[in-house]
Design a protein around this motif. Structure first.
Motif, PDB file in Angstrom:
ATOM      1  N   ALA A  35      47.950-105.874  66.846  1.00 14.37           N
ATOM      2  CA  ALA A  35      48.773-106.420  67.401  1.00 14.37           C
ATOM      3  C   ALA A  35      49.661-107.294  66.728  1.00 14.37           C
ATOM      4  N   GLN A  36      49.149-107.766  65.326  1.00  8.05           N
ATOM      5  CA  GLN A  36      49.958-108.900  64.484  1.00  8.05           C
ATOM      6  C   GLN A  36      50.964-107.938  63.765  1.00  8.05           C
ATOM      7  N   ALA A  37      50.614-106.508  63.439  1.00  5.61           N
ATOM      8  CA  ALA A  37      51.546-105.673  62.837  1.00  5.61           C
ATOM      9  C   ALA A  37      52.719-105.449  63.674  1.00  5.61           C
ATOM     10  N   ALA A  38      52.498-105.084  64.896  1.00  2.22           N
ATOM     11  CA  ALA A  38      53.250-104.696  65.840  1.00  2.22           C
ATOM     12  C   ALA A  38      54.302-105.887  66.074  1.00  2.22           C
ATOM     13  N   ALA A  39      53.753-107.023  66.236  1.00  2.18           N
ATOM     14  CA  ALA A  39      54.568-108.327  66.432  1.00  2.18           C
ATOM     15  C   ALA A  39      55.396-108.587  65.229  1.00  2.18           C
ATOM     16  N   GLN A  40      54.917-108.125  64.107  1.00  2.00           N
ATOM     17  CA  GLN A  40      55.670-108.722  62.969  1.00  2.00           C
ATOM     18  C   GLN A  40      56.963-107.735  62.849  1.00  2.00           C
ATOM     19  N   ARG A  41      56.510-106.340  63.223  1.00  2.00           N
ATOM     20  CA  ARG A  41      57.785-105.583  63.267  1.00  2.00           C
ATOM     21  C   ARG A  41      58.971-105.683  64.220  1.00  2.00           C
ATOM     22  N   ARG A  42      58.569-106.390  65.455  1.00  2.00           N
ATOM     23  CA  ARG A  42      59.398-106.887  66.384  1.00  2.00           C
ATOM     24  C   ARG A  42      60.359-107.945  65.882  1.00  2.00           C
ATOM     25  N   ASP A  43      59.700-108.720  65.113  1.00  2.00           N
ATOM     26  CA  ASP A  43      60.228-110.082  64.443  1.00  2.00           C
ATOM     27  C   ASP A  43      61.395-109.527  63.606  1.00  2.00           C
ATOM     28  N   VAL A  44      60.939-108.493  62.909  1.00  2.00           N
ATOM     29  CA  VAL A  44      61.848-108.038  61.728  1.00  2.00           C
ATOM     30  C   VAL A  44      63.089-107.184  62.469  1.00  2.00           C
ATOM     31  N   ARG A  45      62.575-106.444  63.269  1.00  2.00           N
ATOM     32  CA  ARG A  45      63.847-105.935  64.141  1.00  2.00           C
ATOM     33  C   ARG A  45      64.683-106.940  64.770  1.00  2.00           C
ATOM     34  N   THR A  46      64.253-107.997  65.177  1.00  2.00           N
ATOM     35  CA  THR A  46      65.093-108.932  65.816  1.00  2.00           C
ATOM     36  C   THR A  46      65.932-109.788  64.929  1.00  2.00           C
ATOM     37  N   ASP A  73      57.325-119.347  46.760  1.00  2.00           N
ATOM     38  CA  ASP A  73      58.530-119.085  46.457  1.00  2.00           C
ATOM     39  C   ASP A  73      58.687-117.457  46.223  1.00  2.00           C
ATOM     40  N   TRP A  74      57.721-116.853  45.551  1.00  2.00           N
ATOM     41  CA  TRP A  74      57.734-115.586  45.211  1.00  2.00           C
ATOM     42  C   TRP A  74      57.459-114.507  46.548  1.00  2.00           C
ATOM     43  N   GLN A  75      56.548-115.101  47.267  1.00  2.00           N
ATOM     44  CA  GLN A  75      56.486-114.421  48.551  1.00  2.00           C
ATOM     45  C   GLN A  75      57.638-114.516  49.554  1.00  2.00           C
ATOM     46  N   GLN A  76      58.402-115.631  49.432  1.00  2.00           N
ATOM     47  CA  GLN A  76      59.516-115.857  50.364  1.00  2.00           C
ATOM     48  C   GLN A  76      60.853-114.850  49.732  1.00  2.00           C
ATOM     49  N   VAL A  77      60.849-114.794  48.558  1.00  2.00           N
ATOM     50  CA  VAL A  77      61.830-113.653  47.815  1.00  2.00           C
ATOM     51  C   VAL A  77      61.474-112.156  48.159  1.00  2.00           C
ATOM     52  N   HIS A  78      60.271-112.030  47.863  1.00  2.00           N
ATOM     53  CA  HIS A  78      59.827-110.691  48.194  1.00  2.00           C
ATOM     54  C   HIS A  78      60.063-110.189  49.329  1.00  2.00           C
ATOM     55  N   ARG A  79      59.833-111.245  50.626  1.00  2.00           N
ATOM     56  CA  ARG A  79      60.034-111.014  51.817  1.00  2.00           C
ATOM     57  C   ARG A  79      61.380-110.794  52.148  1.00  2.00           C
ATOM     58  N   LEU A  80      62.277-111.514  51.716  1.00  2.00           N
ATOM     59  CA  LEU A  80      63.880-111.251  51.856  1.00  2.00           C
ATOM     60  C   LEU A  80      64.382-109.925  51.328  1.00  2.00           C
ATOM     61  N   ALA A  81      63.704-109.665  50.219  1.00  2.00           N
ATOM     62  CA  ALA A  81      64.165-108.279  49.649  1.00  2.00           C
ATOM     63  C   ALA A  81      63.495-107.041  50.366  1.00  2.00           C
ATOM     64  N   GLY A  82      62.390-107.437  51.138  1.00  2.00           N
ATOM     65  CA  GLY A  82      61.556-106.269  51.895  1.00  2.00           C
ATOM     66  C   GLY A  82      62.406-105.976  53.179  1.00  2.00           C
ATOM     67  N   CYS A  83      62.775-107.136  53.904  1.00  2.00           N
ATOM     68  CA  CYS A  83      63.659-106.978  54.905  1.00  2.00           C
ATOM     69  C   CYS A  83      65.052-106.361  54.640  1.00  2.00           C
ATOM     70  N   GLU A  84      65.603-106.634  53.560  1.00  2.00           N
ATOM     71  CA  GLU A  84      66.989-106.225  53.174  1.00  2.00           C
ATOM     72  C   GLU A  84      66.812-104.704  52.902  1.00  2.00           C
ATOM     73  N   ILE A  85      65.680-104.181  52.381  1.00  2.00           N
ATOM     74  CA  ILE A  85      65.463-102.860  52.286  1.00  2.00           C
ATOM     75  C   ILE A  85      65.136-102.178  53.686  1.00  2.00           C
ATOM     76  N   GLN A  86      64.638-102.773  54.728  1.00  2.00           N
ATOM     77  CA  GLN A  86      64.281-102.357  55.878  1.00  2.00           C
ATOM     78  C   GLN A  86      65.790-102.215  56.846  1.00  2.00           C
ATOM     79  N   TYR A  87      66.516-103.257  56.434  1.00  2.00           N
ATOM     80  CA  TYR A  87      67.791-103.259  57.003  1.00  2.00           C
ATOM     81  C   TYR A  87      68.605-101.994  56.587  1.00  2.00           C
ATOM     82  N   HIS A  88      68.539-101.522  55.589  1.00  2.00           N
ATOM     83  CA  HIS A  88      69.300-100.206  55.105  1.00  2.00           C
ATOM     84  C   HIS A  88      68.642 -98.985  55.401  1.00  2.00           C
TER      85      HIS A  88
END
Length: 241
Positions: A35-46, A73-88
């Protein structure tokens, strides 16, 4: 007939054994995402649906801007980069951002950019485009993502030079070659002026300097000097006779 035996139930009046198995509370649930992973994916899509600007620059290295960056800081940067990859790469929205970051982290640490990651999804290191696209027919996006990046690693598992890194190295080589050519050209221009260290060359240089100085004198002075030089030469000739 025993009195304890009840009447035979009518056809269709009770559920089948398979139906009872499906509704049994003691049976294990069917495999599904946590359920946590599914919720995370919904948050990313949103978040990606509301994205108005890049979450991280496409051609920048994925690292904090400060040298004294914390783990957060590293976790935040990696998360932003991961979301940007998922955007494309839309297919990667079917997995969590944390999984995308875990797969891409060795490339991030090697200096890859988001554009390098996206390039590796469609192209081999030899410059050949994959015949299968990154949109349809992918049953396991996580394994597909890891396999595409694994193709860009050496035998020891370290990432190869990415597209941006290759372009930067080629540009640096061109700048070095241009600088060396400019230095050679400057040396060729300076050499005729400094090479006259021999007696013949130095004498010619002195004579040319004297001739230049004489040419700058007034015409009357130069004419008188020529007459005096002619008389001196005539007197020497008569004395030799």
């Amino acid at each position: 007939m025993d009195a304890d035996v009840g009447p035979v139930p009518l056809k269709g009046s009770c559920p089948s054994p398979h139906a009872r198995e499906e509704t049994s509370p003691t049976d294990p649930a069917a495999p599904r995402a946590p359920a946590q992973a599914a919720a995370q994916r919904r948050d990313v899509r949103t978040a990606l649906s509301r994205r108005t600007a890049p979450l991280w620059p496409a051609h920048a290295t994925v690292a904090p801007s400060t040298a004294a960056a914390t783990r957060r800081d590293w976790q935040q940067v990696h998360r932003l980069a991961g979301c940007e990859i998922q955007y494309h790469a839309l297919v990667l929205r079917r997995i969590t951002t944390a999984y995308v970051v875990d797969v891409a982290r060795p490339c991030f640490e090697a200096g890859w950019s988001i554009a390098d990651i996206l390039h590796a999804l469609d192209w081999t290191p030899q410059g050949v485009r994959y015949t299968h696209d990154s949109v349809t027919g992918i049953e396991n996006p996580g394994a597909w993502f890891a396999a595409r990046l694994r193709a860009w690693t050496h035998q020891d598992g370290t990432p190869m030079r990415s597209l941006d890194q290759r372009a930067a190295a080629e540009a640096e080589q061109r700048r070095a070659e241009a600088l060396a050519a400019a230095e050679r050209h400057s040396a060729r221009e300076v050499q005729p002026q400094t090479a006259g260290v021999g007696p013949g060359v130095s004498g010619a240089a002195v004579e040319s300097q004297e001739a230049a100085e004489q040419d700058r004198q007034p015409f009357r002075v130069r004419w008188a000097a020529q007459i005096a030089a002619g008389r001196a030469e005539a007197s020497r000739s008569s004395g030799n006779r």
